[in-house]
Motif scaffolding. Structure first.
Motif, PDB file in Angstrom:
ATOM      1  N   SER A 359       0.824  -1.212   0.000  1.00 24.64           N
ATOM      2  CA  SER A 359       0.000   0.000   0.000  1.00 24.64           C
ATOM      3  C   SER A 359       0.856   1.259   0.000  1.00 24.64           C
ATOM      4  CB  SER A 359      -0.930  -0.002   1.215  1.00 24.64           C
ATOM      5  OG  SER A 359      -0.203   0.051   2.426  1.00 24.64           O
ATOM      6  N   THR A 360       2.031   1.212   0.644  1.00 18.99           N
ATOM      7  CA  THR A 360       2.935   2.364   0.640  1.00 18.99           C
ATOM      8  C   THR A 360       3.389   2.685  -0.772  1.00 18.99           C
ATOM      9  OG1 THR A 360       3.707   1.901   2.886  1.00 18.99           O
ATOM     10  CG2 THR A 360       5.145   3.247   1.494  1.00 18.99           C
ATOM     11  N   LEU A 361       3.749   1.664  -1.533  1.00 16.72           N
ATOM     12  CA  LEU A 361       4.163   1.874  -2.916  1.00 16.72           C
ATOM     13  C   LEU A 361       2.986   2.302  -3.786  1.00 16.72           C
ATOM     14  CD1 LEU A 361       6.530  -1.216  -3.315  1.00 16.72           C
ATOM     15  CD2 LEU A 361       7.225   1.186  -3.149  1.00 16.72           C
ATOM     16  N   SER A 362       1.847   1.684  -3.568  1.00 14.74           N
ATOM     17  CA  SER A 362       0.664   2.016  -4.359  1.00 14.74           C
ATOM     18  C   SER A 362       0.229   3.456  -4.131  1.00 14.74           C
ATOM     19  CB  SER A 362      -0.468   1.058  -4.015  1.00 14.74           C
ATOM     20  OG  SER A 362      -1.652   1.395  -4.713  1.00 14.74           O
ATOM     21  N   ASP A 363       0.218   3.881  -2.866  1.00 17.63           N
ATOM     22  CA  ASP A 363      -0.196   5.249  -2.552  1.00 17.63           C
ATOM     23  C   ASP A 363       0.720   6.292  -3.170  1.00 17.63           C
ATOM     24  OD1 ASP A 363      -2.266   4.180  -1.109  1.00 17.63           O
ATOM     25  OD2 ASP A 363      -1.356   4.527   0.860  1.00 17.63           O
ATOM     26  N   ALA A 364       1.966   5.900  -3.378  1.00 19.28           N
ATOM     27  CA  ALA A 364       2.924   6.820  -3.990  1.00 19.28           C
ATOM     28  C   ALA A 364       2.989   6.666  -5.507  1.00 19.28           C
ATOM     29  CB  ALA A 364       4.313   6.594  -3.393  1.00 19.28           C
ATOM     30  N   SER A 365       2.099   5.834  -6.077  1.00 13.94           N
ATOM     31  CA  SER A 365       2.017   5.601  -7.529  1.00 13.94           C
ATOM     32  C   SER A 365       3.331   5.069  -8.085  1.00 13.94           C
ATOM     33  CB  SER A 365       1.624   6.902  -8.253  1.00 13.94           C
ATOM     34  OG  SER A 365       0.365   7.364  -7.799  1.00 13.94           O
TER      35      SER A 365
END
Length: 537
Positions: A359-365
């Protein structure tokens, strides 16, 4: 096999090793007149580092261990740890409430090993050349707070500091503050090669092959004036390519003492199958290992990537597979047995939370898998390093979030490349320069840091680090260090992995081992002796 264990007693701001149990027994080795000590440290002169033993340039545990025997400093950390006490000086102290003016008086009759007298001007010259040379290792930063030096006659020197620094006495105990002669050490350049001339307990001679030291001989310095109680007349330090060959030399009595770095397999074998005539000494370790990130590199500049790595790493799995019994998980850049430690990384990341990593990577696109190369030194931190990085690679790749490869290089190439910013992610170890929590913060995060890291945090550098230095009572800096550790955990310019124990193996007829190697893996070769008797002073 006898086993000795030292217990580390942590006091706020100080680290004091206490002897829990030891004993000498008959038997042992045939080392001739000299006590022979083995190490896997490598001492090489290269194009990038032509002066590996110059105090103005040297900045690793191996070379500092040579310099501590040969180059005298104004202050020293006493046997067993604690606050610094005078060594080349007869007295030192701050002369103001702000801890910005520090005055030292030299011992009477102080001489270099060649008989030349040492004056305050020699001390001034030594510190100034370190500042002027500004070696790529970054060691000069330890003296970076010195604004001006003033001498008063031949015996007194005053350090005027740019800002308050209660840790300055500790810094004067490190080899970068070693006193050298202006006749032998050029003012504006390092002294190439393998010669050392100082006023410490020993003189030094190196046997060199292919620009690498294979053996160093330390002979008692008759002109030494200081508080070191020298227990022998000669020590030989032999450099081995790996821990296996060093272990064989101990078994065959070619060496008397086996120091860093013993492999995890060797330690476990000695614990499970003791050998007659061999003793194992264990010390709680102040060594730490961590990943460093080049925060300007394309793959590592995004904080989300660094945080995702922190969520993905499983320290317990790493230690059980590689360092069984020799290490423990580390959740802060400050070790757990150092006062002011907090578990900042555990509080934020826990242990291997892949959902949060994703989710950390996803939230940062950030698209996955993130491609990274982890670089490590193949010959500097011990035999387990390659397996450690294989394990880290497998942990990251098994998450599906990363595509990681690893690459090992010899220290003589690894360290210059790391300083030059050639690595986006790299493994480093750290043994403290002096026993204060600052030394786990400033070398990595302040200006002119030893990693040459581009990471900058204005709150850290402009407020918190200066604030911590103003506290002469180091316990008063606890809250400040807590804030620093929380910032590091959030930004992840470095990712702490583990802290280790220190082990030393020796023949039973060698005494003083428990004092000759401390929890920072620093050598005090003058403590070693055969049996229970010492040569006359």
């Amino acid at each position: 096999m006898n086993r000795k264990t030292l217990v580390l007693s942590a006091v706020i701001g100080l680290l004091a090793p206490v002897l829990a149990g030891c004993g000498d027994s008959d038997g042992g080795s045939d080392g001739g007149d000299a006590i022979v000590v083995g190490t896997t440290d490598q001492y090489a002169a290269t194009k990038d580092a032509p002066a590996p033993l110059d105090p103005a340039a040297a900045y690793d545990i191996g070379t500092w261990n040579i310099l501590r025997q040969t180059v005298q400093t104004l202050m020293q950390i006493p046997r067993g740890g604690g606050a610094p006490v005078p060594e080349a000086a007869s007295k030192c102290g701050f002369t103001d409430r702000e801890n910005q003016s520090y005055r030292c008086t030299l011992r009477e009759g102080l001489q270099f090993a060649n008989g030349d007298p040492i004056t305050a001007e020699d001390v001034k010259y030594s510190i100034q050349r370190t500042q002027d040379i500004k070696a790529a290792s970054g060691v000069y930063a330890l003296m970076g707070n010195v604004d001006a030096l003033e001498t008063n006659g031949d015996s007194e020197i005053i350090f005027h500091l740019k800002s308050s620094d209660a840790t300055f006495p500790y810094k004067l105990s490190t080899p970068v503050a070693g006193i050298v002669s202006s006749k032998l050490y050029p003012k504006n350049k390092v002294r190439d090669g393998f010669e050392i001339d100082g006023s410490g307990p020993y003189t030094f001679k190196a046997d060199v092959k292919d620009d690498t030291i294979v053996q160093a001989t330390f002979t008692r310095n008759p002109n030494y004036k200081g508080d070191r109680n020298i227990q022998n007349d000669k020590v030989e330090l032999r450099s081995f390519k790996d821990s296996d060959s060093m272990g064989k030399a101990l078994d065959s009595a070619d060496i008397d003492v086996m120091t860093r770095a013993m492999s995890p397999q060797q330690v476990q074998k000695m614990l499970r199958s003791p050998k007659d005539g061999i003793q194992l000494t264990e010390l709680p370790g102040l060594e730490i290992r961590f990943l460093g990130f080049d925060t300007d590199a394309p793959a590592a500049k995004e904080k989300a990537v660094r945080q995702a790595v922190a969520y993905t790493i499983d320290r317990g799995d790493l230690i059980s597979k590689v360092y069984d019994g020799m290490a423990e998980p580390l959740y802060s850049i400050i070790p757990s047995n150092v006062a002011t430690h907090t578990n900042s990384f555990f509080n934020k990341y826990g242990d291997r939370d892949l959902a949060k990593a994703e989710s950390t990577l996803s939230d940062a696109s950030i698209n996955t898998p993130v491609k990274l190369t982890l670089h490590y030194t193949s010959d500097h931190y011990g035999a387990g390093t390659q397996k450690e990085f294989e394990t880290l690679r497998d942990q990251l790749n098994s998450s599906g979030l990363f595509d990681v490869s690893i690459k090992g290089e010899e220290w003589k190439n690894f360290r210059p490349n790391q300083i030059d910013g050639d690595y986006e992610v790299y493994g480093m170890g750290w043994f403290p320069d002096f026993p204060d929590p600052e030394n786990y913060i400033v070398p990595f995060l302040d200006a002119d840091n030893t990693l040459n890291s581009p990471y900058t945090n204005n709150t850290l550098r402009g407020q918190l680090i200066p604030q911590s230095r103003r506290e002469a009572d180091r316990s008063a800096a606890t809250k400040t260090f807590g804030k620093i550790q929380d910032i590091v955990a959030d930004d992840v310019p470095v990712l702490p992995l583990w802290q280790g124990k220190t082990y030393v193996a020796s023949h039973d007829d060698i005494a003083g081992v428990e004092w000759a190697v401390n929890s920072s893996a620093e050598l005090s070769l003058w403590e070693l002796r055969r049996g229970s008797s010492a040569p006359a002073a």
